[in-house]
Design an enzyme around this catalytic site. Structure first.
Site, mmCIF file in Angstrom:
data_model
loop_
_atom_site.group_PDB
_atom_site.id
_atom_site.type_symbol
_atom_site.label_atom_id
_atom_site.label_comp_id
_atom_site.label_asym_id
_atom_site.label_seq_id
_atom_site.Cartn_x
_atom_site.Cartn_y
_atom_site.Cartn_z
ATOM 1 N N ASP A 182 64.173 -20.745 -15.837
ATOM 2 C CA ASP A 182 62.773 -20.483 -15.488
ATOM 3 C C ASP A 182 62.643 -20.218 -13.986
ATOM 4 O O ASP A 182 61.876 -19.352 -13.556
ATOM 5 C CB ASP A 182 61.900 -21.677 -15.902
ATOM 6 C CG ASP A 182 62.020 -21.975 -17.388
ATOM 7 O OD1 ASP A 182 61.997 -21.006 -18.173
ATOM 8 O OD2 ASP A 182 62.159 -23.148 -17.766
ATOM 9 N N HIS A 209 60.013 -26.565 -20.918
ATOM 10 C CA HIS A 209 60.719 -25.293 -21.117
ATOM 11 C C HIS A 209 60.311 -24.643 -22.436
ATOM 12 O O HIS A 209 61.126 -24.520 -23.348
ATOM 13 C CB HIS A 209 62.240 -25.494 -21.046
ATOM 14 C CG HIS A 209 62.989 -24.219 -21.263
ATOM 15 N ND1 HIS A 209 62.969 -23.181 -20.355
ATOM 16 C CD2 HIS A 209 63.743 -23.782 -22.295
ATOM 17 C CE1 HIS A 209 63.684 -22.172 -20.821
ATOM 18 N NE2 HIS A 209 64.156 -22.500 -22.012
#
Ligand SMILES: NC(=O)C1=CN([C@@H]2O[C@H](COP(=O)(O)OP(=O)(O)OC[C@H]3O[C@@H](n4cnc5c(N)ncnc54)[C@H](O)[C@@H]3O)[C@@H](O)[C@H]2O)C=CC1
Ligand SMILES: O=C([O-])CC(=O)C(=O)O
Length: 345
Positions: A182, A209
């Site tokens: 990310d 996530h």
């Protein structure tokens, strides 16, 4: 923090036979022996991740485990003229040997998404895989740092914690959900919009996530750029949907593997540096946390000789980020609870 150019320099240092040198290049400071195990090493992430760990001069022993296919991957990777010894292990009967003495265990084992699926749709298969692997970790290398890549990370990390608690080996400092991809994406997308060299960009990404639980903090991005609110919103959405972008582009052939291997190698390198006493190693990760009321949360974490040295706070948030934080909490909470419930069944 490992710079993007690091993999090149890792390789050249390793190729020069620098195993007796420290990362700073002083011959008087030997690099400690470190065993890294990759569980799921023959998979889409596992193979390139095994390659990248073979290029890392901090690794002295590389243990590649999968239910199938590891002898070939291990033979292949073992021919690379870098420091680590490589051994492949195949099948459950060899899992104990694969794990014994490991300092860091990286887990990319399990099924990936196909178009139309959420990460949570992987729970039914991957939860059991992670539970079994963590049961073995508790038995064979209870002090290893565990880097959990298998999805849904928002649930697999709580599953691992429960398994370790039951085994009496849980140490919250040693369990990490890998959210580095990310951060990698947020940096790449931000550099494109801000028109700055990506190598110097930093963007914290917090939360979890999956979808809206991924919260990039572009208000804290450096170097600063005066991006319009609608650009920030679009960057946030693209970071949250980055995994889905790859799943759709691969059209049924899996999810991110190459960028994930890169991100996993960055995070494992940070863990190894922390273990080796390198100061000021800070990466975002999904860990046990008191930063919010949720028991697990991703934020910046300082890594040290025992794993997590300090979970850093969120810093100041824009109104948009504050709203994003409040909206992600119910989903993240329920994913965490789902993992805890599964592990205790
Ligand atoms: N944390 C993150 O940012 C990301 C996580 N992922 C997740 O990583 C996982 C793996 O993805 P891919 O490598 O693309 O999948 P893949 O299907 O290509 O590889 C998975 C590997 O795991 C192995 N495996 C299955 N059960 C196992 C067990 N019990 N023990 C050891 N190995 C086992 C399989 O044999 C296979 O080689 C998925 O759950 C995916 O969603 C993927 C991308 C990013
Ligand atoms: O999207 C997926 O399923 C894989 C993943 O976690 C990512 O690429 O961030």
């Amino acid at each position: 923090m490992m710079k993007p150019s690091m993999l090149r320099s890792l390789h050249s240092a390793a190729a020069r036979g620098a195993s007796h040198l420290s990362r700073r290049g002083f011959a008087s400071e030997p690099v400690p022996e470190r065993k890294v195990a990759v569980l799921g090493a023959a998979g889409g992430i596992g193979q390139p991740l095994s390659l990248l760990m073979k290029l890392n001069p901090l690794v002295s022993s590389l243990s590649l485990y999968d239910i199938a296919g590891t002898p070939g991957v291990a033979a292949d990777v073992s021919h690379i003229n870098t420091r680590s010894e490589v051994v492949g292990y195949q099948g459950e009967a060899e899992l104990g040997k694969a794990l014994e003495g490991a300092d860091v265990v990286i887990i990319p084992a399990g099924v990936p998404r196909k178009p139309g699926m959420t990460r949570d749709d992987l729970f039914n298969i991957n939860a059991g895989i992670v539970k079994a692997l963590c049961t073995a970790i508790a038995k064979y290398c209870p002090h290893a740092l565990v880097n959990m890549i298998s999805n849904p990370v928002n649930s697999t990390v709580p599953i691992a914690a429960e398994v370790f608690k039951k085994a009496g080996t849980y140490d919250e400092k040693r369990l990490f959900g890998v959210t580095t991809l990310d951060v990698v994406r947020a940096k790449t997308f931000y550099a494109g919009k801000a028109n700055v060299p990506v190598a110097g960009v930093n963007v914290p990404v917090v939360g979890g996530h999956a979808g809206i639980t991924i919260l990039p903090l572009f208000s804290q991005a450096t170097p600063k750029a005066n991006l319009d609110d609608d650009v920030i919103k679009a960057l946030t959405k693209r970071t949250q949907d980055g995994g889905t972008e790859v799943v759709e582009a691969k059209a049924g052939k899996g999810s991110a593997t190459l960028s994930m291997a890169y991100a996993g190698a960055l995070f494992a390198d940070a863990c190894l540096k922390g273990l080796n006493g390198v100061p000021d190693v800070v990466e975002c990760s999904f860990v046990q946390s008191t930063v919010t009321e949720l028991p697990f949360f991703a934020s910046k974490v300082r890594l040290g000789k025992n794993g997590v040295e300090e979970v850093l706070g969120l810093g100041s948030l824009s109104d948009f980020e504050q709203q994003g934080l409040e909206s992600l909490k119910p989903e993240l909470k329920s994913s965490i609870e789902k993992g805890i419930k599964f592990a205790n069944q």
